[in-house]
Structures are given as structure tokens and as C-alpha cells.
Design an enzyme around this catalytic site. Structure first.
Site, PDB file in Angstrom:
ATOM      1  N   ASP A  97       0.846  -1.182   0.000  1.00 25.83           N
ATOM      2  CA  ASP A  97       0.000   0.000   0.000  1.00 25.83           C
ATOM      3  C   ASP A  97       0.890   1.243   0.000  1.00 25.83           C
ATOM      4  O   ASP A  97       1.598   1.504   0.958  1.00 25.83           O
ATOM      5  CB  ASP A  97      -0.903  -0.001   1.242  1.00 25.83           C
ATOM      6  CG  ASP A  97      -1.805   1.222   1.307  1.00 25.83           C
ATOM      7  OD1 ASP A  97      -2.895   1.173   0.710  1.00 25.83           O
ATOM      8  OD2 ASP A  97      -1.417   2.223   1.949  1.00 25.83           O
TER       9      ASP A  97
ATOM     10  N   TYR B 182       3.759   9.514  -1.052  1.00 26.83           N
ATOM     11  CA  TYR B 182       4.865   8.744  -0.497  1.00 26.83           C
ATOM     12  C   TYR B 182       6.021   8.649  -1.486  1.00 26.83           C
ATOM     13  O   TYR B 182       7.103   8.227  -1.131  1.00 26.83           O
ATOM     14  CB  TYR B 182       4.448   7.307  -0.168  1.00 26.83           C
ATOM     15  CG  TYR B 182       3.260   7.109   0.708  1.00 26.83           C
ATOM     16  CD1 TYR B 182       2.726   8.120   1.485  1.00 26.83           C
ATOM     17  CD2 TYR B 182       2.652   5.861   0.769  1.00 26.83           C
ATOM     18  CE1 TYR B 182       1.631   7.907   2.282  1.00 26.83           C
ATOM     19  CE2 TYR B 182       1.553   5.636   1.570  1.00 26.83           C
ATOM     20  CZ  TYR B 182       1.035   6.655   2.323  1.00 26.83           C
ATOM     21  OH  TYR B 182      -0.054   6.434   3.101  1.00 26.83           O
TER      22      TYR B 182
ATOM     23  N   LYS C 215      -2.407   6.026  -4.347  1.00 26.78           N
ATOM     24  CA  LYS C 215      -3.427   7.033  -4.045  1.00 26.78           C
ATOM     25  C   LYS C 215      -3.162   8.358  -4.751  1.00 26.78           C
ATOM     26  O   LYS C 215      -2.000   8.742  -4.962  1.00 26.78           O
ATOM     27  CB  LYS C 215      -3.488   7.269  -2.530  1.00 26.78           C
ATOM     28  CG  LYS C 215      -3.620   6.001  -1.715  1.00 26.78           C
ATOM     29  CD  LYS C 215      -3.596   6.278  -0.221  1.00 26.78           C
ATOM     30  CE  LYS C 215      -3.458   4.998   0.564  1.00 26.78           C
ATOM     31  NZ  LYS C 215      -2.090   4.456   0.529  1.00 26.78           N
TER      32      LYS C 215
ATOM     33  N   HIS D 138      -7.042   9.985  -1.973  1.00 31.11           N
ATOM     34  CA  HIS D 138      -6.393   9.929  -0.662  1.00 31.11           C
ATOM     35  C   HIS D 138      -7.178  10.677   0.418  1.00 31.11           C
ATOM     36  O   HIS D 138      -7.274  10.216   1.562  1.00 31.11           O
ATOM     37  CB  HIS D 138      -4.975  10.494  -0.771  1.00 31.11           C
ATOM     38  CG  HIS D 138      -4.029   9.944   0.240  1.00 31.11           C
ATOM     39  ND1 HIS D 138      -2.673   9.917   0.057  1.00 31.11           N
ATOM     40  CD2 HIS D 138      -4.234   9.385   1.454  1.00 31.11           C
ATOM     41  CE1 HIS D 138      -2.084   9.376   1.107  1.00 31.11           C
ATOM     42  NE2 HIS D 138      -3.011   9.044   1.978  1.00 31.11           N
TER      43      HIS D 138
END
Length: 323
Positions: free
Chosen positions: A50, A55, A97, A128
Site C-alpha cells: 500500500d 509517499y 493514491k 487519498h
């Protein structure tokens, strides 16, 4: 290899009930070395990673948020770990996301995520957050003088979802869903949605059991995924949890993760510790009465994303979020 249970989503896809959370740390070095803990997880039997666009860009220090897990990048390191593992891409579920700043340009940033991940599709693509933040060149997290994320009214999440549906229709996202959506905002979304979200990923643990949201999502055929699933030490040291750990000769983390699975909630715990990664895959068959005991610990307490001193989370109030 661990026998990880799977849940069937509303589009027929089978998602691993236990996946690996993709946060890698707060420094550039930690982010660049994130592939190592991902690789060890894949070798241990994990088949879901995930991650998120936010990120995958650069380390961030986000003053408006109380949750440190959103401060690092792993889309690119996910690709590295998969390549090094030698496991076929089709055997690994990738969730990523859409960042709240990128909602006006869903297609563009979806493609950037695909490029980061070195793949031509993802298994799950999530909005998100329900809000949209102001676009500022070179600043993914623009904040006002008080340190709150600067949010804008357009596009709405209904408009963003329509763009997500087009990606789903193209086949490049095998499933689409949302994250941090409440019953209130799901109701608004479903007023215009042609595709019902497959997943709603939210903070969920025994201190935040979210019974109303769980009941609503069950009725609508939306699977809940829990982030911060173990509730940190706050939950893991709870007397009820430690008592049950002794009863089942398991770790407190295994007890909590097994509680989630018993409720039909998938989980994405983050761990870079190889032993803990293996432990997190060992799901137990809890007695129904013990599941009820854990659920009774609910105190509607947010441990990850809770309001700052200005009463906001990612630029919105609890009222706007429906929390």
C-alpha cells in the site's frame, strides 16, 4: 509461504486481507532504502503493498497533520522491491493514491504514479482525502499562516470521482476507492457516482472501531481497510489486548489484526522488522466473544489523524470531514 486470507471486493477482485503499509520514514536515506523492508515483506509472503503518490516524491515534514506516516516516499521503492523479489507483477497487489493537490489533473498524476511504479496498471487507486488543496508549484503541502493546509472548493470529490471512473473504465486501475471518507461524504459521493467505491481506507483500530461507518459500508458493498490498524502502543498495551495475547499465546499485534479480519476489515500494517512482518501475517481464529470484547474498547479516539490546535485535519474541520 503464509496463507493470507483474501476478501472479495464489490467488483469481484480478491484483495489480500493483510498488506504492507508503505511508509518508509522521514529522511531521504530511509526513503531510498525503503525497498529493503518491502523486499523482506514480499519474501515473507506479503502480496499487497500500500503506497501513495505523496509517499513517492520526497520526504516531507507536514505541520498541519498529527500523523507522521504521511511523511515519506515509496512508489519508486515499491517498484525496486518487486523487481528484486523476482515475483511476477500479476501476483502482487499494488494500491496507490491520488494526492489531494492533484485532483484537477487525475489522469496526469495517475500516469506519474504508473511511471514511478514501473507498471502499466495498479490493482487499486484511491482518492487519498476528500478535500482538494491549492496548487503551488514545488510545494505539495501549501499551508497558511497558521500552518493549516490551504484547501480550495474545486474540484469537489464528486468531480474527482468521475475522473477516477474513467481510469477504472480504461482498465489501468483494476479497482477504485476512497480514503478518509465518512458516512456523510460517502453519501454525497454516491449521489453522482456510477461506480461504487470498492474500498474505503480509514484510520481504524479498537479505540476507533467506527461501527456506524462499518455498518454503512457493509450495506453499500464497500470494504473497509484499516490504516494505523494496531493503534500503536496505546492499544497494544491495553489490558484486554494483553490478556487475550496471553490466552492465545500470541502477540498483542496479532490479536488486534485478527480482530480486524474477523470483522471483515482488511489491514495494511507497516513494519520494517522481519520477525514482526511474519507475525503480522499469522492471523488467528478469535472466539466471537473475544471479538466483541475488543470491539467494546471503542472510545472514538483518533491516534493518527486528529485535529490540530486550530481544529483541522488536512485543512478541513471534523464537521467537513464528517467525523
Amino acid at each position: 509461504m503464509a496463507n493470507v486470507p483474501k476478501f472479495k471486493l464489490n467488483n469481484g477482485a480478491l484483495i489480500p486481507a493483510v498488506g504492507l503499509g508503505g511508509w518508509s520514514g522521514t529522511t531521504l536515506e530511509e526513503r531510498e532504502n525503503g525497498w529493503k523492508f518491502m523486499l523482506s515483506a514480499l519474501q515473507a509472503g506479503y502480496r499487497l503493498i500500500d503506497t501513495a503518490y505523496i509517499y513517492g516524491d520526497r520526504p516531507l515534514l507536514v505541520p498541519y497533520s498529527t500523523c507522521s506516516w504521511i511523511m515519506a516516499g515509496t512508489e519508486k521503492t515499491t517498484a525496486v522491491a518487486i523487481k528484486k523479489s523476482g515475483i511476477p507483477r500479476e501476483d502482487i497487489w499494488i494500491t496507490t493514491k491520488l494526492h489531494h493537490q492533484h485532483t484537477p489533473n487525475v489522469e496526469e498524476y495517475f500516469q506519474k504514479s504508473l511511471d514511478n511504479l514501473q507498471t502499466d496498471y495498479v490493482d487499486l487507486y484511491l482518492i487519498h482525502w476528500p478535500q482538494t488543496s491549492k496548487y503551488v508549484e514545488g510545494d505539495l503541502e501549501p499551508t497558511d499562516e497558521q500552518g493549516n493546509l490551504i484547501v480550495v472548493d474545486s474540484p469537489t470529490f464528486n468531480e474527482t470521482w468521475a475522473r477516477m471512473e474513467k481510469i477504472y473504465e480504461s482498465g489501468r486501475a483494476k479497482a477504485i476507492g476512497v480514503s478518509n471518507f465518512s458516512v456523510k461524504n460517502l453519501e454525497k459521493l454516491l449521489e453522482t457516482a456510477k461506480v461504487i467505491p470498492a474500498i474505503n481506507q480509514v484510520e481504524l483500530h479498537p479505540y476507533l472501531a467506527q461501527p456506524e461507518l462499518k455498518e454503512y459500508c457493509d450495506k453499500k458493498g464497500i470494504t473497509l481497510t484499516a490504516y494505523t490498524p494496531t493503534g500503536y502502543k496505546n492499544v497494544l498495551t491495553d489490558p484486554t489486548i494483553t490478556e487475550l495475547a496471553e490466552k492465545y499465546k500470541a502477540t498483542p499485534g496479532q490479536i488486534v489484526l485478527s480482530w480486524h479480519i474477523a470483522r471483515g476489515v482488511s489491514v495494511v500494517p507497516k513494519s520494517s522488522n522481519e520477525q514482526r512482518q511474519k507475525e503480522n501475517l499469522a492471523i488467528l481464529d478469535l472466539d466471537p466473544e473475544d471479538v466483541k470484547r475488543i470491539t467494546a474498547l471503542d472510545r472514538n479516539q483518533r491516534l493518527c489523524n486528529y485535529a490540530n490546535e486550530h481544529g483541522k485535519v488536512t485543512g478541513w474541520t471534523y464537521e467537513q470531514l464528517g467525523w
